[in-house]
Design a protein around this motif. Structure first.
Motif, PDB file in Angstrom:
ATOM      1  N   ARG A 107      13.184   5.258  -6.297  1.00  0.00           N
ATOM      2  CA  ARG A 107      14.539   5.174  -5.767  1.00  0.00           C
ATOM      3  C   ARG A 107      14.529   5.002  -4.244  1.00  0.00           C
ATOM      4  NH1 ARG A 107      16.231   7.983  -9.627  1.00  0.00           N
ATOM      5  NH2 ARG A 107      15.716  10.062  -8.866  1.00  0.00           N
ATOM      6  N   LEU A 108      13.722   5.792  -3.572  1.00  0.00           N
ATOM      7  CA  LEU A 108      13.734   5.720  -2.109  1.00  0.00           C
ATOM      8  C   LEU A 108      13.123   4.414  -1.615  1.00  0.00           C
ATOM      9  CD1 LEU A 108      10.947   6.508  -0.230  1.00  0.00           C
ATOM     10  CD2 LEU A 108      11.239   8.619  -1.484  1.00  0.00           C
ATOM     11  N   PHE A 109      12.094   3.907  -2.297  1.00  0.00           N
ATOM     12  CA  PHE A 109      11.509   2.623  -1.886  1.00  0.00           C
ATOM     13  C   PHE A 109      12.497   1.487  -2.095  1.00  0.00           C
ATOM     14  CE2 PHE A 109       7.062   4.453  -2.887  1.00  0.00           C
ATOM     15  CZ  PHE A 109       6.886   4.867  -1.575  1.00  0.00           C
ATOM     16  N   ARG A 110      13.239   1.533  -3.212  1.00  0.00           N
ATOM     17  CA  ARG A 110      14.259   0.492  -3.452  1.00  0.00           C
ATOM     18  C   ARG A 110      15.352   0.574  -2.401  1.00  0.00           C
ATOM     19  NH1 ARG A 110      13.214  -2.205  -7.949  1.00  0.00           N
ATOM     20  NH2 ARG A 110      11.803  -1.227  -9.443  1.00  0.00           N
ATOM     21  N   PRO A 122       0.393   9.681   4.520  1.00  0.00           N
ATOM     22  CA  PRO A 122       1.301  10.400   5.421  1.00  0.00           C
ATOM     23  C   PRO A 122       2.681   9.738   5.528  1.00  0.00           C
ATOM     24  CG  PRO A 122      -0.862  10.191   6.431  1.00  0.00           C
ATOM     25  CD  PRO A 122      -0.869   9.343   5.186  1.00  0.00           C
ATOM     26  N   ILE A 123       2.713   8.418   5.472  1.00  0.00           N
ATOM     27  CA  ILE A 123       3.998   7.705   5.508  1.00  0.00           C
ATOM     28  C   ILE A 123       4.802   8.044   4.266  1.00  0.00           C
ATOM     29  CG2 ILE A 123       5.086   5.416   5.467  1.00  0.00           C
ATOM     30  CD1 ILE A 123       2.553   4.454   7.047  1.00  0.00           C
ATOM     31  N   ARG A 124       4.152   8.019   3.110  1.00  0.00           N
ATOM     32  CA  ARG A 124       4.827   8.359   1.852  1.00  0.00           C
ATOM     33  C   ARG A 124       5.371   9.794   1.893  1.00  0.00           C
ATOM     34  NH1 ARG A 124       3.541   5.618  -2.956  1.00  0.00           N
ATOM     35  NH2 ARG A 124       3.354   7.612  -4.030  1.00  0.00           N
ATOM     36  N   LEU A 125       4.562  10.721   2.391  1.00  0.00           N
ATOM     37  CA  LEU A 125       4.988  12.122   2.453  1.00  0.00           C
ATOM     38  C   LEU A 125       6.214  12.292   3.349  1.00  0.00           C
ATOM     39  CD1 LEU A 125       1.477  13.817   2.718  1.00  0.00           C
ATOM     40  CD2 LEU A 125       3.018  13.875   0.745  1.00  0.00           C
ATOM     41  N   ARG A 126       6.207  11.612   4.498  1.00  0.00           N
ATOM     42  CA  ARG A 126       7.373  11.683   5.398  1.00  0.00           C
ATOM     43  C   ARG A 126       8.602  11.069   4.757  1.00  0.00           C
ATOM     44  NH1 ARG A 126       3.519  10.084   9.307  1.00  0.00           N
ATOM     45  NH2 ARG A 126       4.350   7.972   9.284  1.00  0.00           N
ATOM     46  N   MET A 127       8.430   9.921   4.091  1.00  0.00           N
ATOM     47  CA  MET A 127       9.564   9.263   3.444  1.00  0.00           C
ATOM     48  C   MET A 127      10.156  10.148   2.347  1.00  0.00           C
ATOM     49  SD  MET A 127       8.357   5.262   3.219  1.00  0.00           S
ATOM     50  CE  MET A 127       9.975   4.661   2.694  1.00  0.00           C
ATOM     51  N   PHE A 128       9.290  10.786   1.561  1.00  0.00           N
ATOM     52  CA  PHE A 128       9.749  11.663   0.486  1.00  0.00           C
ATOM     53  C   PHE A 128      10.513  12.852   1.077  1.00  0.00           C
ATOM     54  CE2 PHE A 128       9.166  14.797  -2.965  1.00  0.00           C
ATOM     55  CZ  PHE A 128       9.539  14.028  -4.056  1.00  0.00           C
ATOM     56  N   ARG A 129       9.939  13.475   2.105  1.00  0.00           N
ATOM     57  CA  ARG A 129      10.595  14.597   2.779  1.00  0.00           C
ATOM     58  C   ARG A 129      11.969  14.190   3.299  1.00  0.00           C
ATOM     59  NH1 ARG A 129       8.113  15.410   8.426  1.00  0.00           N
ATOM     60  NH2 ARG A 129       9.358  13.526   8.685  1.00  0.00           N
ATOM     61  N   ILE A 151       8.583  12.981  -9.473  1.00  0.00           N
ATOM     62  CA  ILE A 151       8.231  12.558  -8.114  1.00  0.00           C
ATOM     63  C   ILE A 151       8.213  11.037  -8.025  1.00  0.00           C
ATOM     64  CG2 ILE A 151       6.338  12.475  -6.434  1.00  0.00           C
ATOM     65  CD1 ILE A 151       5.676  15.380  -7.320  1.00  0.00           C
ATOM     66  N   ARG A 152       7.605  10.388  -9.006  1.00  0.00           N
ATOM     67  CA  ARG A 152       7.507   8.926  -8.971  1.00  0.00           C
ATOM     68  C   ARG A 152       8.868   8.262  -9.174  1.00  0.00           C
ATOM     69  NH1 ARG A 152       1.438   7.470 -11.200  1.00  0.00           N
ATOM     70  NH2 ARG A 152       0.416   8.414  -9.395  1.00  0.00           N
ATOM     71  N   GLU A 153       9.741   8.869  -9.962  1.00  0.00           N
ATOM     72  CA  GLU A 153      11.114   8.339 -10.086  1.00  0.00           C
ATOM     73  C   GLU A 153      11.821   8.390  -8.738  1.00  0.00           C
ATOM     74  OE1 GLU A 153      13.177  10.636 -13.031  1.00  0.00           O
ATOM     75  OE2 GLU A 153      11.715  10.141 -14.590  1.00  0.00           O
ATOM     76  N   GLU A 197       0.830  -1.208   0.000  1.00  0.00           N
ATOM     77  CA  GLU A 197       0.000   0.000   0.000  1.00  0.00           C
ATOM     78  C   GLU A 197       0.867   1.261   0.000  1.00  0.00           C
ATOM     79  OE1 GLU A 197      -4.014  -1.389   2.388  1.00  0.00           O
ATOM     80  OE2 GLU A 197      -2.191  -1.021   3.541  1.00  0.00           O
ATOM     81  N   ILE A 198       1.984   1.211   0.718  1.00  0.00           N
ATOM     82  CA  ILE A 198       2.869   2.379   0.785  1.00  0.00           C
ATOM     83  C   ILE A 198       3.570   2.609  -0.552  1.00  0.00           C
ATOM     84  CG2 ILE A 198       4.958   3.312   1.872  1.00  0.00           C
ATOM     85  CD1 ILE A 198       4.049   1.772   4.441  1.00  0.00           C
ATOM     86  N   THR A 199       3.998   1.545  -1.208  1.00  0.00           N
ATOM     87  CA  THR A 199       4.778   1.701  -2.442  1.00  0.00           C
ATOM     88  C   THR A 199       3.915   1.880  -3.687  1.00  0.00           C
ATOM     89  OG1 THR A 199       4.943  -0.712  -2.689  1.00  0.00           O
ATOM     90  CG2 THR A 199       6.755   0.416  -1.546  1.00  0.00           C
TER      91      THR A 199
END
Length: 195
Positions: A187-190, A136-143, A181-183, A6-8
């Protein structure tokens, strides 16, 4: 707690859904300002006011978006992620936020029951989600990724600047940044071992 899947997964609202509570806003010129070291303190004041207005209804509040990333140029609009028990229960939080100047602007049932309230002065976009929402998890991870990876911070800033000339609503501007953004998310999820 949202699953890794769900997060990715990139979630998109229903394109046929009209999210505008008061009708679409008048398009306005988007201006990217240099990073302002006063943005974090502005967020702290805003978060304190939100917590005071909502009390125990606040499950979490976070500074997200470009103004939360030191060194990143951004629109002079503070983005805040607010987690409440149920965003659909607007009576539990909207009236108290209206009491301190916020206006319910977006309602997106198809996008995690997202609600967005705006404050005019200073400019704030307050994004409301529920406790089981991945956003919110995605937003924090991106930040946090942008804070620690200057090359992607620069790539994202370049995408923001390239998206400005298209005009239209802020959602149009956001759509023009989406590929970059999706690129970065990929990268961050990998890097986190999630893909």
């Amino acid at each position: 707690m949202p699953t890794t899947e769900e997060i990715t997964r990139h979630h998109d609202p229903d394109p046929d859904e009209d999210p505008w509570v008061l009708g679409p806003p008048v398009p306005e010129a988007i201006r990217i300002a240099p990073y302002d070291p006063g943005w974090p303190a502005r967020y702290e004041r805003l978060a304190a006011a939100i917590r005071a207005a909502l009390g125990d209804a606040v499950l979490d509040v976070e500074h997200v978006g470009s103004t939360s990333v030191p060194g990143l140029a951004a629109k002079d609009v503070v983005d805040i992620s607010l987690t409440v028990a149920d965003p659909r229960d607007e009576d539990a939080y909207v009236p108290a936020l209206e009491g301190i100047g916020y206006v319910l602007t977006i309602r997106e049932p198809s996008f995690h029951e997202h609600r967005m309230l705006r404050l005019a002065d200073p400019r704030v976009n307050l994004h409301v989600y529920g406790p089981d929402c991945p956003e919110p998890i995605r937003l924090r991870m991106f930040r946090d990724w942008l804070r620690g990876h200057p090359e992607d911070r620069e790539r994202y800033e370049a995408a923001k600047r390239a998206a400005v000339p298209g005009g239209g609503h802020v959602m149009d501007y956001n759509a023009r940044k989406q590929d970059v953004i999706r690129e970065i998310y990929d990268r961050l999820f990998r890097a986190a071992g999630m893909l």
